[in-house]
Each structure stands twice: as C-alpha cells, then as structure tokens.
Design a protein around this motif. Structure first.
Motif, short mmCIF file in Angstrom:
data_model
loop_
_atom_site.label_atom_id
_atom_site.label_comp_id
_atom_site.label_asym_id
_atom_site.label_seq_id
_atom_site.Cartn_x
_atom_site.Cartn_y
_atom_site.Cartn_z
N TRP A 141 18.89 46.15 55.61
CA TRP A 141 19.55 45.89 54.70
C TRP A 141 20.58 46.79 54.37
O TRP A 141 21.65 46.48 53.96
N GLN A 142 20.25 48.30 54.68
CA GLN A 142 21.07 49.09 54.52
C GLN A 142 22.41 48.74 55.35
O GLN A 142 23.49 49.08 54.88
N ILE A 143 22.14 48.45 56.88
CA ILE A 143 23.11 48.18 57.38
C ILE A 143 24.11 47.30 57.10
O ILE A 143 25.52 47.16 57.13
N ALA A 144 23.53 46.29 56.45
CA ALA A 144 24.30 45.10 56.14
C ALA A 144 25.27 45.53 54.99
O ALA A 144 26.50 45.09 54.95
N ARG A 145 24.49 46.41 53.96
CA ARG A 145 25.40 46.51 52.62
C ARG A 145 26.25 47.58 52.92
O ARG A 145 27.40 47.61 52.41
N ARG A 146 25.97 48.80 53.91
CA ARG A 146 26.72 49.77 53.87
C ARG A 146 27.86 49.85 54.96
O ARG A 146 28.90 50.35 54.91
N ILE A 147 27.35 49.00 55.79
CA ILE A 147 28.28 48.86 57.20
C ILE A 147 29.19 47.45 57.27
O ILE A 147 30.26 47.35 57.25
N LYS A 148 28.42 46.55 57.34
CA LYS A 148 28.67 45.18 57.69
C LYS A 148 29.54 44.43 56.65
O LYS A 148 30.89 44.40 56.75
N ILE A 149 29.31 44.62 55.38
CA ILE A 149 30.07 43.97 54.37
C ILE A 149 31.34 44.97 54.01
O ILE A 149 32.53 44.11 54.25
N PRO A 150 31.26 46.29 54.17
CA PRO A 150 32.63 47.13 53.88
C PRO A 150 33.52 46.48 55.09
O PRO A 150 34.81 46.34 54.96
N LEU A 151 33.14 46.47 56.17
CA LEU A 151 34.01 46.31 57.42
C LEU A 151 34.55 44.77 57.27
O LEU A 151 35.58 44.63 58.14
N ILE A 152 33.81 43.86 56.94
CA ILE A 152 34.48 42.79 56.78
C ILE A 152 35.25 42.21 55.45
O ILE A 152 35.41 41.15 55.08
N ALA A 153 35.52 43.24 54.56
CA ALA A 153 36.30 43.16 53.30
C ALA A 153 37.42 42.39 53.61
O ALA A 153 37.91 41.63 52.80
N PRO A 154 38.38 42.67 54.65
CA PRO A 154 39.56 41.94 54.60
C PRO A 154 39.29 40.40 54.81
O PRO A 154 39.97 39.64 54.30
N ALA A 155 38.26 40.14 55.61
CA ALA A 155 37.95 38.75 55.78
C ALA A 155 37.55 37.89 54.48
O ALA A 155 37.83 36.83 54.25
N LEU A 156 36.60 38.80 53.72
CA LEU A 156 36.13 38.46 52.46
C LEU A 156 37.50 38.09 51.43
O LEU A 156 37.52 37.05 50.77
N LEU A 157 38.34 38.96 51.58
CA LEU A 157 39.59 38.90 50.77
C LEU A 157 40.23 37.58 51.07
O LEU A 157 40.89 36.97 50.29
N LEU A 158 40.28 37.51 52.43
CA LEU A 158 41.22 36.15 52.95
C LEU A 158 40.67 34.93 52.25
O LEU A 158 41.22 34.21 51.92
#
Lengths: 293, 313
Positions: B217-234
């Motif tokens: 869960w921490q990996i998802a929240r702290r690593i995965k989501i921040p790293l795909i922020a540009p895709a989320l923004l898109l």
C-alpha cells in the motif's frame, strides 16, 4: 485453494483474492450492456416487449431473421451506413496519420523558422474543444457547397493535433540524430532518410496514431449530424441515433424498429471489438508515450 | 518533391563540411515541407473556423433590417441567457462529480492490474477497456435500453426484492444516469493510460522500497501514484475538455427521456439547437466560441496553476 499452494512455490505469489473479486464485479459491470445487446438482439418484438426475462433469451432465438431484417430494411440503408463509417474512418484515419507523422517528424528533427511558435500553436489546439469548431466549419463549408458531401466529414477529421504531439515526442526520443546524419552522409536525400530510416523507427507510434484517429472518426457524431442531411451519407452513429429518435417518438407503432436498433447496435460494435482484440498490443506502447511525458 | 530531394543530396554532405548558411536554409525548407501539409489543414480547419466564428458572433440577423454588426451583444446575451448559464452550470457540476469518479475507478483498477498477475487479470484488463471501442453514441443507445422501463432489466432486478426500480431517465436521476454512462465509457481508457504509465516505472524502485520496509500500500501511495502524476494530469485534462463539450450522450438519451433533457441541457446542445433548429447561426457561433474560449482558458489556467505545464507538454 490448490491454486494458491501451487503459486506459493513460485517466487512471488501475487494472487489477492479480494482484489480479484472486486475486479470481477467491475468486469461484470463493464460487460452488462454487451450481454444485454447480445441476448436481446435474438428476440422478435413479442419477445422484447412480452415481459420475459430481459437478461436471458426468449423462447424464440432468431438472430438470422433479425439480421436479415436489419440489412433489408429501407433498401438496406444500414449496410450503407456501415460502409460510410468505414470510409470516413479509413480516409480520416489514414489522412490524419500521414499529416501527423510528417509534422511530428518535422517538428522533432528540423530547426526551421517559427518552429517554436508553430509548435506552441499545436499544443494550444489540444485544448480547443473539437465541437466548438463544428458550427463555424459548417458555415464555412456551406459557402463552398461542401456541406452534405463526404468531404464535410472527412476533411475536418484530418486535423489531429494530438497525433502531431504524440509523433513529435516519439520521433524526438526514438529516432537518434546520429542515424539520420549517417544516412545523409551516405548520400540519402532528406525524403529517403525519412521514409527508409526514420519511418521504420517510428512505426509503433504510427500504428497508435492511426488507430486513435480512425476510432475518433468512427465515433464521430456531432460533426456528421450537423453536416449531413442526406441519410444515405450518414455514418452508423448518426443513423442509429435517427432510428432511435423515430422509435421513441411513436412508441406504440415502432416496436419492430427497436429490434432493428438493438441488432444494429450489436453489428456496429462487432468490427471494433475484433479490431481491439487483434490490435491490442499496438495500443499500450503508444499510449504510454502520451501518458509519461 | 523528387527534384528537391536530388538537389538537397549534395548539401547533406556539406553538413559535415560546415557550410552553415546552406545547412540552415535546408533546415528551414525541409522543416516546412514536412510540417506544411499539416499547417495547411491547421489553418483551414482550425484557425479559419475560429476566426469565422468570432466574426459571425459579432453580427445579428433580424427579420427586419437584415444582418447588422452588434459587436459583443451576442456575448452579453449569452452570459445573461438562463439557458446557456444553466447548461454551463450543469456541465460544471457534471465534471466535478464524474471526473473524480472516473479517475478514482481508473486508478484503482490500474493499481490492481499492475500489482496482481493472473490470467483472469489479463482478461479483465481487456474487458474493462472494451467500452472504449464502442462509439459514445452506441454506448448511450445501449444504456438507454438498460434504463428503459419496457425492456430494461432494472424492473426485473428490483422486482426480485419487491422494490420500485429507479428511473434513470427521470429528471431526478438523469444526472446519475449520465454519470454512469460516461464512467462506463471512459474509465477503461483512462485505466489503460495509467496502467501503461505504471508499467513504465523501473521495478528496481519497488525493490529498494521493500528493502526499506515499505508495504504494498505504501509503495502504491508513495511511489506509484507520484510517479504517474503526469499521466493522471493528462487524463484529467482530457476528461475536462471532453466533459465541458458534453453532447452525444444527452442528445441520444433525449429521445428516450422526453421532458427531462431539454434542447438546452448542455451549452453544446444549446448551440446546436440555435444554429440548426432555429437557423440562428450568429448566436450559435457566439455560444460555440464562448464555450471554446472558456474551455481553453480554463484548461490553460489549470495547467498553469498546477505548475505541471512543462511535465505535461
């Protein structure tokens, strides 16, 4: 559960049952409309309106009869709509892709005058809603007598700024300048360098842009709805919308039209679903380009 | 074209032999040759219609007196027109509800698909993506069937429990009926974009985090989501642009939901009605242009204020 013990032997057993069940519910949700259409396109009007189970087959299963009705109704207008959609999707898709590949490559590999300014215009165009252009384009086309022709649908689909943006990103990253310079040093002209050296390297993104723009033209509704008045030029989206409007307007008298619409929805979906399953590996490569930048 | 190729061939070698002027000229000419065809389409089918819409929107056509220049009257009229305002308010409310919903579902699905591997997972990925293959019009037609009182399954399902089925085509529930159609249509597409971004992350990062004692869960929240922020923004930007020009679904469901969805339900439908049903092209153009302008400025401001403009474009 024997599955789990077997998986436990592997290095990392990544099977979370609750998560998979949650996903299972979502899959059911995403498939329900398809299931409804598959089941109900087998029914005739009494089967549809007779009050039987709406998510299961009626006693009479008559796909062939409904198909035959669909393709013979009104002199086979439905077949024409499917062909029109195919033409618009192919012409719009191929045209938009050719323009996007050339422009993306040009933006990525040449330092020409007004390049930065032009590219920022393209990026700005990404934010212009396509439908805002429909009414003024209609007005413009009507001055040239282009409305109610196939060009009224095909020409506006050639504009695909997102395709240019994707191709630019891809060409910039996947086509090294050194290779182009080497080709030039070997005496290849600019166009040959583009066609024989750069283009093969760009192919994954080209397929993606082609798919995206063909799907966009196939899905188009507002533009052909506004541009076309002759129903023999309609794409299938506008045609089915028309039928649905007629069927709901006089609910009692048009029960047979409903089974045509349901069958028509199913038939219009089949080619796309097949295309998606066969071409799926081309989607992800290109989409990640758009997503990661 | 071939002539130019032949002629430019010697100059390509010059590049290595530093004749700068010629090289620069070739860059200009070739650059514009490649970009030119698109530039023509861009000018003819984007700039020209926008300019024409702006021009048309400054005039008014009256039965008596013909067409006259009225400057910004059409815009004043639009921004005091309750139809335009209520339509705009609807698409704004609709964006605020449907976009977060779609993105949350898409993100959850993408994270599950990324973390778990099985045959069923691969099958699910395809099935969830499937609605994207369906034209929005056909999607709306299909949901129209499901919502229908005469042959939809809702009355069967709710009948099992003796309850009255919800009528998603009634004025109370049409909002949610449309939210559902849009979510069904797009969540899978957004999921695929996010999934592709997740697959692009270097797995060594997870390994490092695991060694540091991070859970899934921490990996998802702290690593995965921040790293795909540009895709989320898109996808946020895409869905915003798409939702503000909402047209197909309400237009299709309109014939089923007589009385619930008016011709001015969204700004785009209102512009369509003004232009094509009432032949009021000047006012229709003004609404189109106002809508396009609002979307453009809104999205641009959004990107500017999130300071993500560079990472997105």
């Amino acid at each position: 559960m024997s599955d789990r013990s077997r998986a436990g032997v592997r290095r990392r057993p990544q099977r979370h049952l609750p998560l998979q069940m949650l996903l299972g519910f979502l899959v059911v949700y995403f498939l329900v409309p398809f299931w409804w259409v598959i089941v109900n396109s087998s029914k005739d009007a009494p089967g549809l309106f007779g009050g039987g189970n709406t998510l299961w087959f009626a006693d009479r299963i008559d796909y062939l009869g409904n198909l035959q009705q669909l393709f013979t109704y009104d002199n086979g207008i439905y077949g024409r709509w499917i062909l029109n959609s195919t033409l618009y999707a192919l012409a719009g898709g191929v045209g938009a892709t050719v323009l996007a590949v050339m422009a993306g490559y040009g933006f990525a590999k040449y330092r020409f005058a007004a390049r930065r300014f032009s590219f920022s215009l393209v990026l700005g165009a990404l934010m212009v809603p396509a439908t805002a252009l429909v009414i003024p384009t209609f007005m413009m086309f009507s001055e040239f007598g282009l409305t109610n022709t196939i060009w009224a649908v095909i020409l506006p689909s050639l504009l695909n700024p997102f395709g240019v943006y994707l191709m630019h990103v891809y060409a910039r990253d996947a086509v090294p300048d050194e290779i182009l310079d080497a080709a030039r040093a070997d005496g290849a002209g600019e166009i040959r360098t583009f066609l024989q050296v750069a283009f093969p390297l760009m192919r994954p993104a080209v397929v993606t842009v082609l798919l995206l723009s063909a799907v966009a033209s196939w899905n188009n509704y507002f533009l052909p709805l506004a541009m076309l008045s002759d129903n023999r030029l309609f794409p299938v989206t506008v045609g089915l919308g028309l039928w649905q409007g007629i069927a709901s307007a006089n609910n009692a008298g048009s029960t047979s039209l409903w089974s045509l619409i349901i069958m028509g929805a199913l038939v219009s979906v089949v080619p796309l679903v097949i295309a998606f399953f066969t071409l799926q590996r081309h989607w992800r490569g290109g989409l990640s380009v758009g997503g990661l930048r | 074209m071939t002539l130019i190729t032949e002629k430019s061939a010697p100059s390509t070698q010059d590049r290595t032999h530093k004749i700068r002027g010629k090289v620069r000229l070739r860059e200009h000419v070739m650059g514009w040759l490649f970009v030119g065809p698109f530039a023509i389409v861009f000018l003819a089918l984007l700039i020209a219609p926008l300019a024409y819409a702006l021009y048309l929107s400054l005039f008014q056509k009256r039965l008596i007196g013909g067409t006259s220049f009225v400057f910004l009257d059409n815009y004043v009229k639009a921004f005091t027109d309750s139809s335009f305002l209520s339509g705009s308010w609807f698409v704004i409310r609709f964006s605020l509800v449907s976009i977060p919903l779609q993105i949350i579902i898409a993100l959850a699905m993408a994270l599950i698909l990324d973390a778990v591997t099985s045959l069923f997972i691969r099958f699910s990925r395809l099935m969830i993506f499937l609605p994207y293959a369906i034209p929005t019009v056909i999607g709306a037609v299909m949901w129209g069937f499901l919502y229908s009182k005469s042959f939809g399954p809702l009355s069967d399902l709710f009948g099992l429990f003796g309850a009255t089925p919800p009528d998603f085509l009634s004025s109370n529930l049409i909002f949610y009926g449309l939210v559902n159609v849009v979510t069904w249509q797009w969540a899978g597409y957004y999921m695929i974009i996010l999934y592709a971004a997740l697959q692009g992350i270097d797995p060594a990062l997870y390994e490092a985090a695991r060694i540091d004692g991070a859970g899934k869960w921490q990996i998802a929240r702290r690593i995965k989501i921040p790293l795909i922020a540009p895709a989320l923004l898109l996808i946020l930007v895409f869905s915003l642009i798409g939702t503000l020009q909402f047209f197909n679904e309400p237009q299709i469901l309109r014939s089923l939901a007589a009385g619930t969805i008016g011709p001015d339900f969204t700004p785009n439908m209102y512009a369509y009605q003004q232009a094509f049903a009432l032949a009021n092209f000047n006012y229709g153009s003004a609404i189109s242009f106002a809508l396009g302008g609002i979307v453009f400025v809104g999205v641009y401001a959004f990107l500017f204020f999130t300071r993500q403009r560079r990472s997105f474009l």
